[in-house]
Motif scaffolding. Structure first.
Motif, PDB file in Angstrom:
ATOM      1  N   ILE A 147       0.819  -1.224   0.000  1.00  0.00           N
ATOM      2  CA  ILE A 147       0.000   0.000   0.000  1.00  0.00           C
ATOM      3  C   ILE A 147       0.851   1.270   0.000  1.00  0.00           C
ATOM      4  CG2 ILE A 147      -1.955  -1.154   1.056  1.00  0.00           C
ATOM      5  CD1 ILE A 147       0.099   1.238   3.142  1.00  0.00           C
ATOM      6  N   GLY A 148       2.167   1.143   0.121  1.00  0.00           N
ATOM      7  CA  GLY A 148       3.022   2.323   0.153  1.00  0.00           C
ATOM      8  C   GLY A 148       3.526   2.749  -1.203  1.00  0.00           C
ATOM      9  N   ASN A 149       2.936   2.220  -2.261  1.00  0.00           N
ATOM     10  CA  ASN A 149       3.362   2.545  -3.616  1.00  0.00           C
ATOM     11  C   ASN A 149       2.127   2.515  -4.500  1.00  0.00           C
ATOM     12  OD1 ASN A 149       4.975   2.886  -5.976  1.00  0.00           O
ATOM     13  ND2 ASN A 149       6.617   1.681  -5.057  1.00  0.00           N
ATOM     14  N   GLN A 150       2.297   2.701  -5.794  1.00  0.00           N
ATOM     15  CA  GLN A 150       1.153   2.616  -6.696  1.00  0.00           C
ATOM     16  C   GLN A 150       0.683   1.161  -6.782  1.00  0.00           C
ATOM     17  OE1 GLN A 150       1.760   2.991 -10.888  1.00  0.00           O
ATOM     18  NE2 GLN A 150       3.977   2.868 -10.701  1.00  0.00           N
ATOM     19  N   LEU A 151      -0.607   0.975  -7.017  1.00  0.00           N
ATOM     20  CA  LEU A 151      -1.171  -0.374  -7.094  1.00  0.00           C
ATOM     21  C   LEU A 151      -0.992  -0.989  -8.474  1.00  0.00           C
ATOM     22  CD1 LEU A 151      -4.478   0.097  -5.059  1.00  0.00           C
ATOM     23  CD2 LEU A 151      -2.262  -0.751  -4.269  1.00  0.00           C
ATOM     24  N   LEU A 450       4.815  17.444 -19.052  1.00  0.00           N
ATOM     25  CA  LEU A 450       5.659  18.631 -19.148  1.00  0.00           C
ATOM     26  C   LEU A 450       7.081  18.277 -18.736  1.00  0.00           C
ATOM     27  CD1 LEU A 450       3.298  21.322 -17.559  1.00  0.00           C
ATOM     28  CD2 LEU A 450       3.646  20.789 -19.985  1.00  0.00           C
ATOM     29  N   PRO A 451       8.080  18.686 -19.491  1.00  0.00           N
ATOM     30  CA  PRO A 451       9.478  18.323 -19.184  1.00  0.00           C
ATOM     31  C   PRO A 451       9.876  18.728 -17.771  1.00  0.00           C
ATOM     32  CG  PRO A 451       9.327  19.314 -21.356  1.00  0.00           C
ATOM     33  CD  PRO A 451       7.986  19.495 -20.718  1.00  0.00           C
ATOM     34  N   GLY A 452      10.302  17.739 -16.978  1.00  0.00           N
ATOM     35  CA  GLY A 452      10.812  18.007 -15.642  1.00  0.00           C
ATOM     36  C   GLY A 452       9.773  18.296 -14.591  1.00  0.00           C
ATOM     37  N   VAL A 453       8.484  18.214 -14.922  1.00  0.00           N
ATOM     38  CA  VAL A 453       7.415  18.565 -13.974  1.00  0.00           C
ATOM     39  C   VAL A 453       6.766  17.297 -13.430  1.00  0.00           C
ATOM     40  CG1 VAL A 453       5.224  19.770 -13.659  1.00  0.00           C
ATOM     41  CG2 VAL A 453       7.011  20.770 -15.114  1.00  0.00           C
ATOM     42  N   TYR A 454       6.644  17.223 -12.097  1.00  0.00           N
ATOM     43  CA  TYR A 454       6.109  16.045 -11.422  1.00  0.00           C
ATOM     44  C   TYR A 454       5.082  16.469 -10.374  1.00  0.00           C
ATOM     45  CZ  TYR A 454      10.145  13.667 -13.440  1.00  0.00           C
ATOM     46  OH  TYR A 454      11.063  13.161 -14.322  1.00  0.00           O
ATOM     47  N   LEU A 455       4.059  15.638 -10.196  1.00  0.00           N
ATOM     48  CA  LEU A 455       3.099  15.811  -9.107  1.00  0.00           C
ATOM     49  C   LEU A 455       3.555  14.996  -7.909  1.00  0.00           C
ATOM     50  CD1 LEU A 455      -0.550  15.610 -10.542  1.00  0.00           C
ATOM     51  CD2 LEU A 455       0.443  17.491  -9.233  1.00  0.00           C
ATOM     52  N   CYS A 456       3.399  15.546  -6.702  1.00  0.00           N
ATOM     53  CA  CYS A 456       3.857  14.805  -5.524  1.00  0.00           C
ATOM     54  C   CYS A 456       2.909  14.959  -4.340  1.00  0.00           C
ATOM     55  CB  CYS A 456       5.264  15.238  -5.127  1.00  0.00           C
ATOM     56  SG  CYS A 456       5.416  16.937  -4.525  1.00  0.00           S
ATOM     57  N   SER A 457       1.648  15.268  -4.597  1.00  0.00           N
ATOM     58  CA  SER A 457       0.681  15.459  -3.511  1.00  0.00           C
ATOM     59  C   SER A 457      -0.026  14.158  -3.185  1.00  0.00           C
ATOM     60  CB  SER A 457      -0.349  16.507  -3.920  1.00  0.00           C
ATOM     61  OG  SER A 457      -1.189  15.983  -4.949  1.00  0.00           O
ATOM     62  N   SER A 458      -0.966  14.211  -2.243  1.00  0.00           N
ATOM     63  CA  SER A 458      -1.783  13.045  -1.902  1.00  0.00           C
ATOM     64  C   SER A 458      -2.721  12.653  -3.032  1.00  0.00           C
ATOM     65  CB  SER A 458      -2.597  13.329  -0.635  1.00  0.00           C
ATOM     66  OG  SER A 458      -1.750  13.480   0.478  1.00  0.00           O
ATOM     67  N   SER A 459      -2.781  13.451  -4.079  1.00  0.00           N
ATOM     68  CA  SER A 459      -3.532  13.080  -5.276  1.00  0.00           C
ATOM     69  C   SER A 459      -2.774  12.062  -6.114  1.00  0.00           C
ATOM     70  CB  SER A 459      -3.829  14.327  -6.129  1.00  0.00           C
ATOM     71  OG  SER A 459      -4.570  15.280  -5.406  1.00  0.00           O
ATOM     72  N   THR A 460      -1.573  11.690  -5.675  1.00  0.00           N
ATOM     73  CA  THR A 460      -0.775  10.659  -6.331  1.00  0.00           C
ATOM     74  C   THR A 460      -0.562   9.510  -5.347  1.00  0.00           C
ATOM     75  OG1 THR A 460       1.368  11.558  -5.651  1.00  0.00           O
ATOM     76  CG2 THR A 460       0.400  12.430  -7.678  1.00  0.00           C
TER      77      THR A 460
END
Length: 496
Positions: A147-151, A450-460
């Motif tokens: 559960i600590g990673n993507q399913l 987008l080049p170099g752009v990452y999401l890192c919130s609880s929405s991921t």
């Protein structure tokens, strides 16, 4: 903490990475990048660093309340915090009682940091409790890895996935009442399920609740001395010590407003990414983000108390976390009302009373109490009276010890933290489809087109909670793709 960000000045031209948002995920990402040797700057809209993991005097002087999260079931289970050495950096109290649950007959069910002891207190259902949790407790690290990673990946421990999946199917469907004979065990379990803010029963609530309850019997539900801001402080200290900087009171409205950097990590929701990109996202990806759904909200009330909560059940006076809501059927009725867009007449209330284990939270002999309930998204309904009435039902005389209170509606929660859209503290509905595609169906959901752009919130992935894992996973992805750094950096407090 808001003034601690300029200890290591960095010229804009020298920036390797920028992080927007200073919640636990944003800070975890920033720490990971800085430990890899990158120059990192964090921008935060508010003056208070930490997002939903901050602490402040919200009621009366001397009473320190957690602004968002208060209890941290994932703090000792998180791979990021284990690598970071959180328990070596701050004082964490791990009580014998992980959580308690008052019942209408004046008794209480108790989840101890001891599986056998918990089962012994559940009467005829104790054996079934053992059968439900013993395989998960024995393989808790494998459950955490799941559960600590993507399913959306090949599982490393398929037998554990099978054990866990069968229990989710049982407890997340109408079959959830077949295992137990009395009311205490199912009520105790349902209090953990209700953390997910969805209708009951459902697969996602069962999955989340079983994980929380499993950790309750192994590493416990720790309380940070001094409040959740202690966790944030440890992250900030490490970031600054490794050359990072933090700019509070800085509202980033467009990605084009940022200084040039090879990596940009965004601790924001998909909706906010669409706005920040200002039309630069590919159409198909933007449409996928626009389809991402947000859940119902929470309304929160903090209380300054002249003394401890007078719970009818004596055992609850030693429980830092209490789930108030009655029987399984009563909690399900309340949560299902919210799922239908209504305020529950007798709401489920999540209560934290940290001052029983942390004397720094309130003046001597007095107590700080934290409570929230679930409400329809966007609600501006003040829940002070419903929460007070519900606690009073199981703690007669509660009103008499209230010195002051401070209320935040779901709309207020959203105004304070833009990631809490409509008061949704999970930054996105935690339905099974959205746990698999969070926020899009991808083998690397943190990386955007987008080049170099990452999401890192609880929405991921892996979703909500104070665990830092969304930020950590996003930072590792960025290091791999932008710098070809494939080994995670050393994070422990004794090595740099």
């Amino acid at each position: 903490m808001a003034t601690r960000g300029q200890a290591h000045p960095v010229n804009d031209a020298d920036l390797d990475a920028i992080v927007v948002g200073s919640g636990p995920n944003g800070l975890a990402a920033a720490v990971t990048l800085a430990r890899a040797g990158l120059s990192v700057r964090v921008y935060e809209k508010n003056s208070l660093i930490g997002g939903g993991a901050s602490t402040a005097e919200l009621t009366l002087p001397g009473f320190r309340h957690d602004v968002g999260s208060a209890v941290h079931p994932m703090a000792l289970a998180s791979e990021f915090f284990q690598r970071f050495g959180l328990k070596e950096r701050i004082d964490l109290v791990v009580p014998d009682i992980s959580y308690g649950h008052p019942l209408p007959n004046g008794e209480a069910a108790i989840a101890y940091r001891d599986l056998e002891r918990t089962a012994a207190g559940l009467g005829v259902d104790g054996l079934e409790w053992l059968r439900l949790f013993r395989p998960l407790v024995r393989h808790v690290d494998e459950v955490s890895a799941l559960i600590g990673n993507q399913l959306l990946r090949v599982p490393r421990h398929p037998l554990t996935v099978g054990r866990f999946g069968l229990r989710v199917l049982e407890q997340g469907t109408p079959f959830w009442n077949l295992r137990f004979r009395e009311q205490n065990a199912p009520a105790l379990l349902t209090g953990a399920y209700a953390h997910a803010i969805r209708s009951l029963p459902s697969l996602s609530t069962a999955g989340a609740g079983l994980v929380l309850a499993t950790h309750a019997h192994v590493r416990g539900w720790p309380i940070p001395i001094g409040g959740s801001s202690a966790i944030v402080g440890a992250l900030v200290d490490d970031l600054l010590a490794h050359g990072g900087e933090i700019y509070p009171d800085t509202h980033i409205r467009r990605l084009s407003d940022l200084p040039k950097a090879r990596i940009v990590l965004l601790d924001v929701t998909p909706r906010a990414l669409i706005e920040l990109a200002d039309g630069a996202l590919p159409t198909a990806y933007a449409r996928s983000l626009a389809r991402f759904r947000y859940g119902n909200g929470v309304a929160k009330v903090d209380f300054a108390l002249s003394g401890p909560v007078p719970w009818s059940a004596e055992s609850l006076r030693h429980a830092p976390t209490v789930h108030v809501g009655g029987t399984r059927a009563q909690i399900a009725r309340a949560e299902n009302s919210v799922a239908r867009g209504k305020h529950a007449a007798e709401p489920y209330v999540l209560v934290s009373q940290p001052s029983i284990v942390d004397p720094t939270r309130a003046p001597a002999g007095q107590h700080a109490l934290w409570a929230y309930t679930h409400v329809p998204r966007g609600s501006d309904n003040d829940q002070t009276e419903p929460i007070t009435r519900q606690i009073e039902r199981y703690a007669p005389g509660f009103r008499d010890v209230i010195l002051a209170s401070a209320s935040r509606t779901a709309r207020d929660m959203a105004a304070y933290n833009p990631n809490h859209i409509g008061g949704d503290i999970a930054a996105g509905d935690v339905s099974m489809p959205q746990l698999i595609a969070r926020p899009v169906l991808s083998t690397n959901p943190w990386r955007t087109p987008l080049p170099g752009v990452y999401l890192c919130s609880s929405s991921t992935p892996p979703g909500p909670g104070v665990h830092g894992l969304a930020g950590y996973r996003a930072a590792l992805s960025a290091l791999r793709h932008e710098y070809d750094i494939r080994e995670p950096p050393e994070l422990s407090p004794t090595r740099s």
